[in-house]
Design an enzyme around this catalytic site. Structure first.
Site, PDB file in Angstrom:
ATOM      1  N   HIS A  47      -6.869  15.886  11.632  1.00 44.66           N
ATOM      2  CA  HIS A  47      -5.750  16.460  12.396  1.00 44.66           C
ATOM      3  C   HIS A  47      -5.483  17.880  11.893  1.00 44.66           C
ATOM      4  O   HIS A  47      -5.354  18.109  10.679  1.00 44.66           O
ATOM      5  CB  HIS A  47      -4.481  15.643  12.192  1.00 44.66           C
ATOM      6  CG  HIS A  47      -4.477  14.304  12.877  1.00 44.66           C
ATOM      7  ND1 HIS A  47      -5.470  13.882  13.730  1.00 44.66           N
ATOM      8  CD2 HIS A  47      -3.551  13.300  12.841  1.00 44.66           C
ATOM      9  CE1 HIS A  47      -5.165  12.662  14.187  1.00 44.66           C
ATOM     10  NE2 HIS A  47      -4.017  12.290  13.658  1.00 44.66           N
ATOM     11  N   GLY A  74     -10.042  -2.559  13.125  1.00 42.96           N
ATOM     12  CA  GLY A  74      -9.650  -1.330  13.809  1.00 42.96           C
ATOM     13  C   GLY A  74     -10.107  -0.068  13.096  1.00 42.96           C
ATOM     14  O   GLY A  74     -10.813  -0.131  12.082  1.00 42.96           O
ATOM     15  N   GLN A 109      -4.700  16.845  17.363  1.00 43.04           N
ATOM     16  CA  GLN A 109      -4.962  15.581  16.673  1.00 43.04           C
ATOM     17  C   GLN A 109      -6.240  14.913  17.155  1.00 43.04           C
ATOM     18  O   GLN A 109      -6.541  14.873  18.348  1.00 43.04           O
ATOM     19  CB  GLN A 109      -3.757  14.654  16.829  1.00 43.04           C
ATOM     20  CG  GLN A 109      -2.504  15.277  16.215  1.00 43.04           C
ATOM     21  CD  GLN A 109      -1.291  14.375  16.196  1.00 43.04           C
ATOM     22  OE1 GLN A 109      -0.177  14.860  16.315  1.00 43.04           O
ATOM     23  NE2 GLN A 109      -1.477  13.079  16.036  1.00 43.04           N
ATOM     24  N   CYS A 117       0.117   9.982  10.252  1.00 46.36           N
ATOM     25  CA  CYS A 117      -1.075  10.743   9.844  1.00 46.36           C
ATOM     26  C   CYS A 117      -0.912  12.266   9.982  1.00 46.36           C
ATOM     27  O   CYS A 117      -1.592  13.023   9.288  1.00 46.36           O
ATOM     28  CB  CYS A 117      -2.283  10.266  10.624  1.00 46.36           C
ATOM     29  SG  CYS A 117      -1.970  10.057  12.378  1.00 46.36           S
TER      30      CYS A 117
HETATM   31  P1  NAP Z   1      -6.731  -0.093  16.149  1.00 40.66           P
HETATM   32  O1  NAP Z   1      -8.035   0.604  15.976  1.00 40.66           O
HETATM   33  O2  NAP Z   1      -6.265  -0.397  17.514  1.00 40.66           O
HETATM   34  O3  NAP Z   1      -6.787  -1.475  15.290  1.00 40.66           O
HETATM   35  C1  NAP Z   1      -5.760  -2.442  15.366  1.00 40.66           C
HETATM   36  C2  NAP Z   1      -6.085  -3.626  14.449  1.00 40.66           C
HETATM   37  O4  NAP Z   1      -5.008  -4.564  14.491  1.00 40.66           O
HETATM   38  C3  NAP Z   1      -7.339  -4.423  14.857  1.00 40.66           C
HETATM   39  O5  NAP Z   1      -7.951  -4.941  13.692  1.00 40.66           O
HETATM   40  C4  NAP Z   1      -6.761  -5.575  15.677  1.00 40.66           C
HETATM   41  O6  NAP Z   1      -7.565  -6.738  15.644  1.00 40.66           O
HETATM   42  C5  NAP Z   1      -5.483  -5.858  14.904  1.00 40.66           C
HETATM   43  N1  NAP Z   1      -4.472  -6.532  15.738  1.00 40.66           N
HETATM   44  C6  NAP Z   1      -4.162  -6.263  17.023  1.00 40.66           C
HETATM   45  N2  NAP Z   1      -3.176  -7.089  17.454  1.00 40.66           N
HETATM   46  C7  NAP Z   1      -2.888  -7.915  16.410  1.00 40.66           C
HETATM   47  C8  NAP Z   1      -1.979  -8.998  16.227  1.00 40.66           C
HETATM   48  N3  NAP Z   1      -1.152  -9.396  17.208  1.00 40.66           N
HETATM   49  N4  NAP Z   1      -1.936  -9.622  15.019  1.00 40.66           N
HETATM   50  C9  NAP Z   1      -2.753  -9.238  14.002  1.00 40.66           C
HETATM   51  N5  NAP Z   1      -3.649  -8.211  14.131  1.00 40.66           N
HETATM   52  C10 NAP Z   1      -3.706  -7.552  15.307  1.00 40.66           C
HETATM   53  O7  NAP Z   1      -5.540   0.742  15.449  1.00 40.66           O
HETATM   54  P2  NAP Z   1      -5.610   1.814  14.233  1.00 40.66           P
HETATM   55  O8  NAP Z   1      -5.771   3.177  14.752  1.00 40.66           O
HETATM   56  O9  NAP Z   1      -6.532   1.286  13.208  1.00 40.66           O
HETATM   57  O10 NAP Z   1      -4.103   1.759  13.698  1.00 40.66           O
HETATM   58  C11 NAP Z   1      -3.604   0.694  12.902  1.00 40.66           C
HETATM   59  C12 NAP Z   1      -2.218   1.054  12.400  1.00 40.66           C
HETATM   60  O11 NAP Z   1      -2.296   2.198  11.566  1.00 40.66           O
HETATM   61  C13 NAP Z   1      -1.231   1.397  13.528  1.00 40.66           C
HETATM   62  O12 NAP Z   1       0.061   0.954  13.170  1.00 40.66           O
HETATM   63  C14 NAP Z   1      -1.285   2.914  13.576  1.00 40.66           C
HETATM   64  O13 NAP Z   1      -0.122   3.480  14.106  1.00 40.66           O
HETATM   65  C15 NAP Z   1      -1.438   3.233  12.088  1.00 40.66           C
HETATM   66  N6  NAP Z   1      -2.057   4.521  11.790  1.00 40.66           N
HETATM   67  C16 NAP Z   1      -3.215   4.908  12.397  1.00 40.66           C
HETATM   68  C17 NAP Z   1      -3.785   6.142  12.044  1.00 40.66           C
HETATM   69  C18 NAP Z   1      -5.082   6.634  12.660  1.00 40.66           C
HETATM   70  O14 NAP Z   1      -5.464   7.783  12.356  1.00 40.66           O
HETATM   71  N7  NAP Z   1      -5.766   5.852  13.484  1.00 40.66           N
HETATM   72  C19 NAP Z   1      -3.179   6.932  11.093  1.00 40.66           C
HETATM   73  C20 NAP Z   1      -1.999   6.504  10.481  1.00 40.66           C
HETATM   74  C21 NAP Z   1      -1.463   5.296  10.835  1.00 40.66           C
HETATM   75  P3  NAP Z   1      -8.512  -7.193  16.872  1.00 40.66           P
HETATM   76  O15 NAP Z   1      -9.826  -6.498  16.672  1.00 40.66           O
HETATM   77  O16 NAP Z   1      -8.616  -8.658  16.677  1.00 40.66           O
HETATM   78  O17 NAP Z   1      -7.805  -6.784  18.129  1.00 40.66           O
END
Ligand code: NAP
Length: 354
Positions: free
Chosen positions: A243, A14, A177, A150
């Site tokens: 952000h 992700g 954001q 974030c």
């Molecule tokens: P994302 O791009 O949607 O990535 C999600 C990841 O989790 C992918 O590797 C996905 O794998 C995996 N995943 C999905 N369902 C799963 C399951 N049932 N079991 C195990 N792995 C699973 O999300 P992201 O933006 O990186 O965010 C990840 C986390 O960080 C979230 O909790 C989010 O709230 C937090 N966060 C994000 C940010 C940001 O700026 N993006 C900032 C702070 C915190 P597949 O490829 O196999 O689907």
């Protein structure tokens, strides 16, 4: 560097998981030894399973790693970085901590658990004190620490020095954001080009709640939240990374803009001197130009770990107003979680490994 600690990245395909992989490539203390994504990808090569979305190439050292199930046994690492969606992170992270793994998480699932610190080493390193109660109470040999949301992280970083110097009564914050905050591939281009979405699911509640806990004091085995009140309005804008937050702040003791600037510039991090590799110096960059901070020009300050503040002016409604900017997947996510793990390593929570 043979003595680096082997680490796992969960959610490695992700937006945040890729950032972990990128930031850890040349890390002096940690090396990526295991990667995991959702169950449907277990066994696939990382290079085949992951559509690399960051600038530069996927690090060669991870291309051939086979994605593993997210269990302590399968990962085989003492430290795991979690970039899992919140709806699955809760139980998975608990299982890892029960299995002896130190979990540094970006997910929101455990942020408000009374025994889990929302850690920002430079401003609330003392919240590590919660970990004794966490381990005793839950019978874990591992542990969980989390980063702030974030947008909450830079907000808290700016409010801490102001709170120390002048006291903070209330804050009104409007965020702008970036798209990467919605994950990858995230929102549809047709929804975002030429547009602003005045809604980021769950975000306003997090901004109103998390900084109070981050700025709070550990009393016994819990955090007593800081007394400030926050009102937040969150918008998604067509910026790739970074952000922005526009704040107006009501202070306990009035302060001129110049005194606020000096306070922010002079803030001494609580972990200065520990030699944590990801801690930026300075933590807060103050820009005096009329047109800064800007996402494109300022998000990479301090390797993406610094918070940039500008437009510091008197406010006709509250006492002071300003614009704050930070990189959401670095300071607000992967970089913050790596810094948290560095503090844990420095404080002996990865004993035997460092
Ligand atoms: P994302 O791009 O949607 O990535 C999600 C990841 O989790 C992918 O590797 C996905 O794998 C995996 N995943 C999905 N369902 C799963 C399951 N049932 N079991 C195990 N792995 C699973 O999300 P992201 O933006 O990186 O965010 C990840 C986390 O960080 C979230 O909790 C989010 O709230 C937090 N966060 C994000 C940010 C940001 O700026 N993006 C900032 C702070 C915190 P597949 O490829 O196999 O689907």
């Amino acid at each position: 560097m043979p003595d680096r600690i082997p680490v796992a990245v969960l959610g490695a395909t992700g937006a945040v998981g890729q950032r972990f992989v990128q930031l850890l490539e040349h890390h002096p203390w940690f090396r990526v030894a295991a990667l995991a994504a959702s169950q449907r990808r277990a066994g696939q090569r990382y290079a085949d399973a992951c559509r690399w979305a960051l600038d530069g190439d996927m690090p060669p050292s991870v291309r051939d790693l086979a994605l593993r199930p997210a269990t302590a046994e399968a990962l085989g690492c003492p430290l795991a970085f979690s970039a899992l969606p919140s709806d699955v992170a809760g139980a998975l992270e608990e299982d890892l901590a029960r299995g002896g793994v130190v979990v540094s998480s970006n997910a929101a699932s455990h942020r408000m658990d009374p025994d889990v610190p929302i850690l920002i080493p430079e401003i609330n390193a003392a919240h590590l004190a919660l970990l004794d109660a966490q381990r005793r109470g839950r019978g874990w040999t591992g542990l969980i620490v989390t980063t702030a949301n974030c947008a909450s992280a830079p907000l808290a970083i700016v409010l801490q020095p102001l709170s120390d110097a002048f006291g903070v009564r209330h804050v009104h914050v409007v965020t702008l954001q970036a798209l990467s905050g919605a994950g990858y591939p995230g929102l549809a281009a047709l929804d975002m080009v030429d547009n602003i979405l005045p809604y980021v699911a769950g975000e306003e509640a997090k901004l109103e709640r998390e900084p109070r806990r981050i700025l709070g004091r550990v009393v016994g085995t819990e955090v007593q939240p800081a007394a400030l009140v926050i009102s937040a309005q969150c918008n998604r804008v067509a910026v790739r990374n970074g952000h922005t937050a526009c704040l107006t702040i009501g202070l306990e003791r009035r302060a001129a803009a110049e005194a606020v600037i000096e306070t922010l510039q002079g803030y001494r991090s609580q972990v200065a001197g520990l030699g944590l590799p990801s801690a930026p110096q300075p933590l807060i960059v103050v820009r005096r130009e009329d047109d800064r901070p800007q996402p494109r020009r300022d998000r990479d300050a301090g390797g993406g770990m610094a918070v940039t503040v500008g437009r510091i002016q008197p406010c006709a409604v509250n006492d002071i107003k300003m614009v704050v900017l930070a990189h959401n997947t670095v300071r607000g996510a992967a970089g913050g979680a790596i810094l948290n793990a560095e503090l844990l390593a420095a404080e002996g929570y990865l004993e035997g490994w460092r």
